[in-house]
Design an enzyme around this catalytic site. Sequence first.
Site, PDB file in Angstrom:
ATOM      1  CD  GLU A 238       2.185   1.177   9.247  1.00 18.49           C
ATOM      2  OE1 GLU A 238       1.987   0.083   9.798  1.00 18.49           O
ATOM      3  OE2 GLU A 238       1.886   1.394   8.051  1.00 18.49           O
TER       4      GLU A 238
ATOM      5  CE  LYS B  63      -2.296  -0.769   3.784  1.00 15.96           C
ATOM      6  NZ  LYS B  63      -1.692  -2.043   4.154  1.00 15.96           N
TER       7      LYS B  63
ATOM      8  CB  ALA C 113       5.444   0.262  -2.179  1.00 16.13           C
TER       9      ALA C 113
ATOM     10  CE  LYS D  47     -18.772   3.752  -4.055  1.00 21.10           C
ATOM     11  NZ  LYS D  47     -19.149   4.258  -2.709  1.00 21.10           N
TER      12      LYS D  47
ATOM     13  NE  ARG E 187      -8.663  -4.182  10.743  1.00 26.78           N
ATOM     14  CZ  ARG E 187      -7.608  -4.142  11.555  1.00 26.78           C
ATOM     15  NH1 ARG E 187      -6.406  -4.325  11.069  1.00 26.78           N
ATOM     16  NH2 ARG E 187      -7.762  -3.923  12.838  1.00 26.78           N
ATOM     17  CD  GLU E 188     -10.816  -0.746  12.955  1.00 26.46           C
ATOM     18  OE1 GLU E 188     -10.521  -0.970  14.140  1.00 26.46           O
ATOM     19  OE2 GLU E 188     -10.250   0.098  12.260  1.00 26.46           O
TER      20      GLU E 188
END
Length: 501
Positions: free
Chosen positions: A258, A233, A235, A440, A401-402
């Site tokens: 990060e 991701k 990169a 999408k 996620r989440e």
Amino acid sequence: MADTSSRKKAPKGAQQPLNLDSLMGNKPPQALDVEEAVLGALLIEPSVIDEAMEELSPGCFHDERNRMIYEAVSELVNEHEPVDLISVSERLRRKGNLEVVGGPVVLATMSQNIGAAAHIEYYLKILKQKMIQRDLIRASYDILRDSYDESTNVDELIDSAQSKVYEAIKTNEKHDVKDIGSIINSVMDNLQELQGITGPNGVPSGFPSIDRVTQGWQKSDLIILAARPSVGKTAFALNLARNAAVEHNMPVAVFSLEMSADQLGKRLITTESGLPGEKIKGGVKLEPYEWEQLEYKLKQLAKAPLYIDDTPGIPIMEFRTKAKRLVKQKEVRMIIVDYLQLMQGPVELRGLREQEVAAISRTLKATAKELNIPIIALSQLSRNAVQRTGGTGKPQLSDLRESGSIEQDADMVIFIHRPDALGISDNPEDKERAWICIAKHRNGEVTDIEMKYKASQVRFVEPDQSLDIQASRPVASAMNSGPLDGGGANYDFESQGGEPF
């Protein structure tokens, strides 16, 4: 005009507007005679009602009793009832406000203002301007009060101040209904402008196969770039940032939650130079000619309009403030966030993870729309993509996620799929194969685009592009000159016209 001296005071329990007189010691902006003229026009001239309802809100009336009369008129209009002296009086009586506004005699006096209807457009403009002035005063007071509060986060304060001022002035913006003819003319003019553009009309990705589908990253779009950990991701996102900033001189900002700025810098240097990553990390010494290769390759990167913020766990409001400043001061054309789940949402939603992520997602989309730039937000995927049986492990929208709101808010959702990295393929041909899966696309095609990934150079390339072209081709200056003294130990990058990296 109406004789307001006979009016009774509003009841003690009624909702009162903020007392601007006591705040600033000055008379707040108001035009009570104009307020009464407009109300008189509404009572006697049905033809002005629609225009007034479109332009005005209760807040345009500074006097609370005038505001009560306007609210009674609005209720009658919404219920498709006739508006006149009798109907408005009856509605005020039912609400217990008739005597508060001064009784039927005040309404009758207002209705005698025969000339008001002829100047209604001018009067409406005055009332809106006075309301904007009052709203700006209130916004300024709120900003002043919050600024004295030591517990207020400064970045949140800045964002709140900007929002309050924007809310105060946006009521003056009027968006008229457009006829299809004017819309077609606007579209045709835009289409004619695009005829002179040979490449993407948005921010180019640097990958022709992707730009053919997207026409570049479009303004106001929120693009979600998702994959499992260690698939690429960051990169791929850095490749996108580098391509826009270096090849097209478009200012790009990267918010890295990060990795540190130095770590991103090493990755960018690895990609740009074509040298193996272990040499840039210092694990393997550089050859003399490789120092010259660095000098030659990094000059363009060092001058590129690429900005990096490595604030860990940045709150979403701080991000908004910095994003606005970057667009205003640096004219940033695209923002990348690495990654969404590491951002901090509103304080009141801490501990409610799904709602917090939903709030972050909504704010990212709102920011992209407000600043009119594309925002690419990286996102983690759940383990379902790997654990799914009977398939290839290709990610699906449900793997985000989440929060399902990420899919809902995004204009595009892009997955990076590398079977070899996920350990679900033993085929040697899959070792460097990657797919960019557009799952999408609100304004275009949904498709899978095949790419290749060179892990040692942290670089994605088109399938027909040589992966080792940069590393295997020493630059001309390196071939035509001797090795640098000390193997590059005394190399001064700034003296060569570049900037420190």
